[in-house]
Design a protein around this motif. Structure first.
Motif, PDB file in Angstrom:
ATOM      1  N   ALA A  54      51.834 -15.413 -37.049  1.00 31.69           N
ATOM      2  CA  ALA A  54      50.371 -15.525 -37.079  1.00 31.69           C
ATOM      3  C   ALA A  54      49.793 -14.532 -38.082  1.00 31.69           C
ATOM      4  CB  ALA A  54      49.788 -15.293 -35.684  1.00 31.69           C
ATOM      5  N   LEU A  55      50.318 -13.328 -38.094  1.00 30.44           N
ATOM      6  CA  LEU A  55      49.851 -12.317 -39.044  1.00 30.44           C
ATOM      7  C   LEU A  55      50.036 -12.816 -40.473  1.00 30.44           C
ATOM      8  CD1 LEU A  55      50.474  -8.533 -38.666  1.00 30.44           C
ATOM      9  CD2 LEU A  55      50.451  -9.609 -40.885  1.00 30.44           C
ATOM     10  N   ALA A  56      51.189 -13.383 -40.758  1.00 26.02           N
ATOM     11  CA  ALA A  56      51.442 -13.910 -42.098  1.00 26.02           C
ATOM     12  C   ALA A  56      50.480 -15.056 -42.430  1.00 26.02           C
ATOM     13  CB  ALA A  56      52.894 -14.374 -42.220  1.00 26.02           C
ATOM     14  N   ALA A  57      50.263 -15.938 -41.466  1.00 29.05           N
ATOM     15  CA  ALA A  57      49.341 -17.063 -41.684  1.00 29.05           C
ATOM     16  C   ALA A  57      47.909 -16.566 -41.855  1.00 29.05           C
ATOM     17  CB  ALA A  57      49.441 -18.056 -40.529  1.00 29.05           C
ATOM     18  N   PHE A  58      47.523 -15.565 -41.086  1.00 28.59           N
ATOM     19  CA  PHE A  58      46.186 -14.983 -41.225  1.00 28.59           C
ATOM     20  C   PHE A  58      46.043 -14.325 -42.598  1.00 28.59           C
ATOM     21  CE2 PHE A  58      44.150 -14.347 -36.806  1.00 28.59           C
ATOM     22  CZ  PHE A  58      44.611 -15.564 -36.354  1.00 28.59           C
ATOM     23  N   TRP A  59      47.094 -13.642 -43.042  1.00 30.87           N
ATOM     24  CA  TRP A  59      47.052 -12.946 -44.329  1.00 30.87           C
ATOM     25  C   TRP A  59      46.714 -13.908 -45.466  1.00 30.87           C
ATOM     26  CZ3 TRP A  59      47.186  -7.824 -45.390  1.00 30.87           C
ATOM     27  CH2 TRP A  59      47.279  -7.470 -46.738  1.00 30.87           C
ATOM     28  N   ALA A  60      47.278 -15.108 -45.386  1.00 30.08           N
ATOM     29  CA  ALA A  60      47.020 -16.104 -46.430  1.00 30.08           C
ATOM     30  C   ALA A  60      45.556 -16.546 -46.453  1.00 30.08           C
ATOM     31  CB  ALA A  60      47.931 -17.321 -46.216  1.00 30.08           C
ATOM     32  N   LEU A  61      44.850 -16.340 -45.341  1.00 29.16           N
ATOM     33  CA  LEU A  61      43.454 -16.782 -45.236  1.00 29.16           C
ATOM     34  C   LEU A  61      42.450 -15.638 -45.320  1.00 29.16           C
ATOM     35  CD1 LEU A  61      43.993 -19.256 -42.267  1.00 29.16           C
ATOM     36  CD2 LEU A  61      43.613 -19.868 -44.672  1.00 29.16           C
ATOM     37  N   ASP A  62      42.780 -14.504 -44.682  1.00 29.41           N
ATOM     38  CA  ASP A  62      41.828 -13.395 -44.575  1.00 29.41           C
ATOM     39  C   ASP A  62      42.618 -12.123 -44.265  1.00 29.41           C
ATOM     40  OD1 ASP A  62      39.939 -11.489 -43.777  1.00 29.41           O
ATOM     41  OD2 ASP A  62      38.828 -12.846 -42.490  1.00 29.41           O
ATOM     42  N   TRP A  63      42.780 -11.274 -45.262  1.00 30.16           N
ATOM     43  CA  TRP A  63      43.608 -10.083 -45.074  1.00 30.16           C
ATOM     44  C   TRP A  63      43.047  -9.145 -44.011  1.00 30.16           C
ATOM     45  CZ3 TRP A  63      41.927  -5.138 -45.968  1.00 30.16           C
ATOM     46  CH2 TRP A  63      40.756  -4.988 -46.728  1.00 30.16           C
ATOM     47  N   VAL A  64      41.742  -9.113 -43.837  1.00 32.46           N
ATOM     48  CA  VAL A  64      41.152  -8.248 -42.805  1.00 32.46           C
ATOM     49  C   VAL A  64      41.574  -8.734 -41.418  1.00 32.46           C
ATOM     50  CG1 VAL A  64      38.991  -7.434 -41.764  1.00 32.46           C
ATOM     51  CG2 VAL A  64      39.208  -7.569 -44.264  1.00 32.46           C
ATOM     52  N   ALA A  65      41.540 -10.034 -41.198  1.00 29.73           N
ATOM     53  CA  ALA A  65      41.979 -10.591 -39.913  1.00 29.73           C
ATOM     54  C   ALA A  65      43.452 -10.280 -39.677  1.00 29.73           C
ATOM     55  CB  ALA A  65      41.737 -12.098 -39.880  1.00 29.73           C
ATOM     56  N   ALA A  66      44.240 -10.366 -40.719  1.00 29.15           N
ATOM     57  CA  ALA A  66      45.671 -10.056 -40.588  1.00 29.15           C
ATOM     58  C   ALA A  66      45.880  -8.601 -40.192  1.00 29.15           C
ATOM     59  CB  ALA A  66      46.398 -10.374 -41.889  1.00 29.15           C
ATOM     60  N   ILE A  67      45.156  -7.701 -40.834  1.00 28.73           N
ATOM     61  CA  ILE A  67      45.285  -6.270 -40.531  1.00 28.73           C
ATOM     62  C   ILE A  67      44.909  -6.000 -39.065  1.00 28.73           C
ATOM     63  CG2 ILE A  67      44.327  -3.979 -41.056  1.00 28.73           C
ATOM     64  CD1 ILE A  67      46.312  -5.009 -43.158  1.00 28.73           C
ATOM     65  N   MET A  68      43.992  -6.773 -38.535  1.00 28.19           N
ATOM     66  CA  MET A  68      43.594  -6.603 -37.136  1.00 28.19           C
ATOM     67  C   MET A  68      44.742  -6.900 -36.167  1.00 28.19           C
ATOM     68  SD  MET A  68      39.802  -8.250 -36.997  1.00 28.19           S
ATOM     69  CE  MET A  68      38.386  -7.423 -37.672  1.00 28.19           C
ATOM     70  N   LEU A  69      45.735  -7.662 -36.616  1.00 20.94           N
ATOM     71  CA  LEU A  69      46.882  -7.976 -35.765  1.00 20.94           C
ATOM     72  C   LEU A  69      48.004  -6.942 -35.867  1.00 20.94           C
ATOM     73  CD1 LEU A  69      47.204 -11.856 -36.220  1.00 20.94           C
ATOM     74  CD2 LEU A  69      46.029 -10.583 -34.405  1.00 20.94           C
TER      75      LEU A  69
ATOM     76  N   VAL B 272      53.492 -13.574 -33.142  1.00 21.77           N
ATOM     77  CA  VAL B 272      52.461 -12.706 -33.718  1.00 21.77           C
ATOM     78  C   VAL B 272      52.777 -12.387 -35.177  1.00 21.77           C
ATOM     79  CG1 VAL B 272      51.341 -10.439 -33.553  1.00 21.77           C
ATOM     80  CG2 VAL B 272      51.752 -11.777 -31.483  1.00 21.77           C
ATOM     81  N   ALA B 273      54.036 -12.136 -35.487  1.00 20.03           N
ATOM     82  CA  ALA B 273      54.408 -11.867 -36.880  1.00 20.03           C
ATOM     83  C   ALA B 273      54.085 -13.076 -37.760  1.00 20.03           C
ATOM     84  CB  ALA B 273      55.887 -11.510 -36.973  1.00 20.03           C
TER      85      ALA B 273
END
Length: 152
Positions: free
Chosen positions: A112-127, A109-110
């Protein structure tokens, strides 16, 4: 947001959630020594419902973006590990193996959060709430393992 994409990710989350209905805590879990800070029983299904919605929404946001391969692979890994924990811990009553799975899940999950952050910070914050809950779950699993050596 693509409704069909969201429903696909939500379906994966529901499969993980279904393990909680199949392998319920029961008397074995109630008999274990747990710390005073253990959340009340009602908190688990309530929190997990909200988390699964956020996890599915986050993946849906990332699914339509270019360069999402690593992020979605990590999302897939985390939902697989999430699905595995309940049958191992509650079904098999393997406390130590559950802890190992939780550590791997936390890492997935950590990442995935980092990978999501690179694409969409809102999606990352959701994790973020998911990672926080997993931190609590790992601490609880660790405490249960230490205080109940015969149940490891």
């Amino acid at each position: 947001m693509q409704l069909t994409t969201f429903l696909g990710f939500l379906g994966a989350c529901l499969a993980a959630a279904a393990t909680g209905m199949i392998f319920q805590p029961g008397s074995w879990y109630r008999s274990l020594r747990k710390p005073a800070w253990t959340p009340p029983d009602w908190a688990f299904p309530t929190v997990w419902t909200l988390l699964y919605l956020l996890i599915a929404l986050a993946a849906t946001r990332v699914a339509g973006l270019a360069g999402n391969g690593t992020a979605l692979a990590l999302w897939s890994l985390q939902i697989a590990l999430n699905t595995l924990w309940t049958p191992v811990f509650f079904g098999g009553r393997h406390i130590r193996a559950g802890l190992v799975i939780l550590v791997l899940l936390w890492i997935a999950v950590a990442l995935a959060l980092a990978a999501f952050w690179a694409l969409d910070w809102v999606a990352a914050i959701m994790l973020v709430p998911y990672l926080a809950w997993l931190s609590l779950a790992a601490a609880l699993n660790f405490h249960i393992w230490r205080e109940n050596p015969s149940g490891a």
